[in-house]
Scaffold this motif. Sequence first.
Motif, short mmCIF file in Angstrom:
data_model
loop_
_atom_site.label_atom_id
_atom_site.label_comp_id
_atom_site.label_asym_id
_atom_site.label_seq_id
_atom_site.Cartn_x
_atom_site.Cartn_y
_atom_site.Cartn_z
N LEU A 40 10.67 57.93 56.00
CA LEU A 40 11.84 58.31 56.77
C LEU A 40 12.04 59.82 56.83
CD1 LEU A 40 14.32 55.58 55.45
CD2 LEU A 40 12.98 55.54 57.56
N ARG B 7 18.48 60.61 55.28
CA ARG B 7 19.39 60.02 54.28
C ARG B 7 20.20 58.90 54.90
NH1 ARG B 7 22.48 64.72 50.99
NH2 ARG B 7 22.88 63.01 49.51
N LEU C 57 10.48 54.55 51.76
CA LEU C 57 11.57 55.52 51.72
C LEU C 57 11.09 56.89 52.20
CD1 LEU C 57 14.30 56.71 50.90
CD2 LEU C 57 13.59 56.57 48.50
N LEU D 164 17.69 51.98 50.44
CA LEU D 164 16.62 52.66 49.73
C LEU D 164 17.10 53.89 48.98
CD1 LEU D 164 13.94 52.48 52.57
CD2 LEU D 164 14.02 51.07 50.51
N GLY E 129 14.62 51.13 46.38
CA GLY E 129 13.90 52.29 46.91
C GLY E 129 12.77 52.73 46.00
N ALA F 121 17.96 55.88 55.23
CA ALA F 121 17.57 55.35 53.92
C ALA F 121 18.73 54.63 53.25
CB ALA F 121 17.07 56.48 53.03
#
Length: 389
Positions: free
Chosen positions: A386, A354, A383, A362, A376, A357
Amino acid sequence: MIPAASQTLPGFALPPLAAYVHIPWCVRKCPYCDFNSHTADAQLPEDAYVAALEADLREDLAYVQGRRLTSIFFGGGTPSLFSASALGRVLEMLERAVGFADDIEITLEANPGTFEQAKFRDYRSAGINRLSIGVQSFQADKLKALGRIHDGAEAVRAADMARTAGFENFNLDLMHGLPGQNLADALHDLQTAIAQQPTHLSWYQLTLEPNTVFWSRPPRLPEDDLLWDIQEAGQQTLSEAGYRQYETSAYAQPGRQARHNLNYWTFGDFLGIGAGAHAKLTLADGRILRRWKTRLPKDYLAADKAFRAGEKRLPDEELPFEFLMNVLRLTDGVPAMLFTERTGLPLERLAEGRRQAEARGLLEPDAQRLLATPHGQLFLNDLLQLFLP
């Protein structure tokens, strides 16, 4: 042997349960189709297949765990090749063995050919309350390029027939980015679909998939700039007509989102019966399984073949990606704590992904929700990378 159980948290709960029923036969295999579908013989083995579905279901009943079905989806192939009486027997079997929620949604995929239209009223009487009609295009040259066996007039009649048969809730499946398609063609298809007043529209771009005719002999498709123009103009057209986008390729009138697909996208459970059907199932101790069935119809129907072709327990380290791969398709995202409710894992398992991102624009910086930004959503694969283990 299945590995030991996950360590679940207090917020964990068994998710809702749906059922997917696969009917693997088509009149003709379309050149873009990578689904488990096979050209039908003159006589379909309806009775034998329904009996096999019942035996298949019996082997999976331990995974029900007291839940009732919230939705059923007959997919294919072309499920509307089966008679209403055969599909009705499948529904009776599912209701008797598992049980239905009071407001269950039961969807049948259907083709717009005249033969299927004549059976719509019988399908409604059998208990099916939603149709998904595979239109793809209303234009003759596009339908020919896609290998479809109906014409535009039949597609319009199918929508009329659905309403006449008592289907207040139906979806039209429509593609864009077709061979030789320009912006005017794409918008004409979309406007024609909207004029039929479906409650739901699945509008998605044609992609070339491995193991298809189009993959080995690719047609000439629109350039990226044109595809972008089609996407933007189409989304505006749908919005102005009252269809709200709620998922990457799904648009619905208010309150008419596809409940079966929402169950997929919120990481719900689903039984999978039929040739090549897949299932996602959660055990009471938190283990999550993917199961899949024997793919070829002749093998599925053979007395000496097992229904189950394979099974995999999803390890904890794969759950963030598996969960987000579904929920981030939703334009409104989901409450962040749904991750713990569906996986039994702490929300902290997503923390590093998170952070990255959000830094890259994203994912929305909202502690209470998991929601992709508009950027995103356009780059969803980037996205999701990750959150790979």
